[in-house]
Design a protein around this motif. Structure first.
Motif, mmCIF file in Angstrom:
data_model
loop_
_atom_site.group_PDB
_atom_site.id
_atom_site.type_symbol
_atom_site.label_atom_id
_atom_site.label_comp_id
_atom_site.label_asym_id
_atom_site.label_seq_id
_atom_site.Cartn_x
_atom_site.Cartn_y
_atom_site.Cartn_z
ATOM 1 N N ARG A 80 -9.772 -19.209 0.345
ATOM 2 C CA ARG A 80 -9.091 -20.470 0.055
ATOM 3 C C ARG A 80 -7.940 -20.193 -0.895
ATOM 4 N N TRP A 81 -6.800 -20.850 -0.672
ATOM 5 C CA TRP A 81 -5.627 -20.622 -1.502
ATOM 6 C C TRP A 81 -4.948 -21.947 -1.816
ATOM 7 N N THR A 140 -2.515 -25.504 6.157
ATOM 8 C CA THR A 140 -3.833 -24.893 6.003
ATOM 9 C C THR A 140 -3.947 -24.233 4.635
ATOM 10 N N MET A 155 -7.264 -22.942 3.745
ATOM 11 C CA MET A 155 -8.507 -22.187 3.807
ATOM 12 C C MET A 155 -8.603 -21.574 5.196
#
Length: 161
Positions: free
Chosen positions: A4-5, A37, A39
């Motif tokens: 995740r970012w 997006t 993740m």
């Protein structure tokens, strides 16, 4: 593995690269994700390996806007079935299993025929499974655990207190 970012302003896509920690400049897998997006997952990694995961925020021409990296380990490989299960007393079973390299502990799944289900954490083999109901048949399986998670459960074995 799932990563995740944080969204990066101006990014039109994100690229996740995965490399073994032992050779971080040689990626073995990657995945691309769209601008909305935050993740994503990378599949088909080997069990019980330390990896370096790098996420890059890319612009429209695939130039790198920002990069971040993190180290993580994958879960151990699936356990072999429990080798032996013996009755210690009417409420305790003794079990032996083959340890997995890299595992820090093990989870034993215990289920009776009524569907009662629990998980006991054990550190090594042999292990005791206590507080069971006397004269009851149980199905047991085991999973190896490390910092990356836990393995798939072993094939089940049955035993009776």
């Amino acid at each position: 593995m799932i990563l995740r970012w944080t969204r990066y302003s101006g990014a039109s896509s994100y690229k996740i690269s995965v490399a073994p920690k032992s050779s971080p400049s040689n990626p073995i897998a990657f995945a691309l994700f769209g601008p909305n997006t935050v993740m994503g997952s990378v599949n088909s990694l080997s069990p019980n390996i330390n990896y370096v995961l790098t996420v890059e925020a890319l612009d429209d021409s695939q130039g790198t806007l920002s990069t971040a990296a993190v180290e993580s380990s994958t879960a151990p490989e699936m356990m072999d079935p429990i080798q032996t299960v013996k009755v210690k007393d009417s409420t305790t079973l003794m079990m032996e299993f083959t340890p997995k390299t890299g595992a820090t502990e093990y989870i034993v799944r215990v289920q009776n025929s009524n569907g009662l289900y629990r998980e006991d954490r054990v550190s090594s083999s042999p292990a005791e499974i206590q507080s069971l109901t006397p004269y009851t048949k149980y199905t047991l399986s085991i999973m190896a655990v490390n910092s990356g998670g836990h393995s798939q459960p072993s094939l089940p074995v049955t035993a009776k207190t």
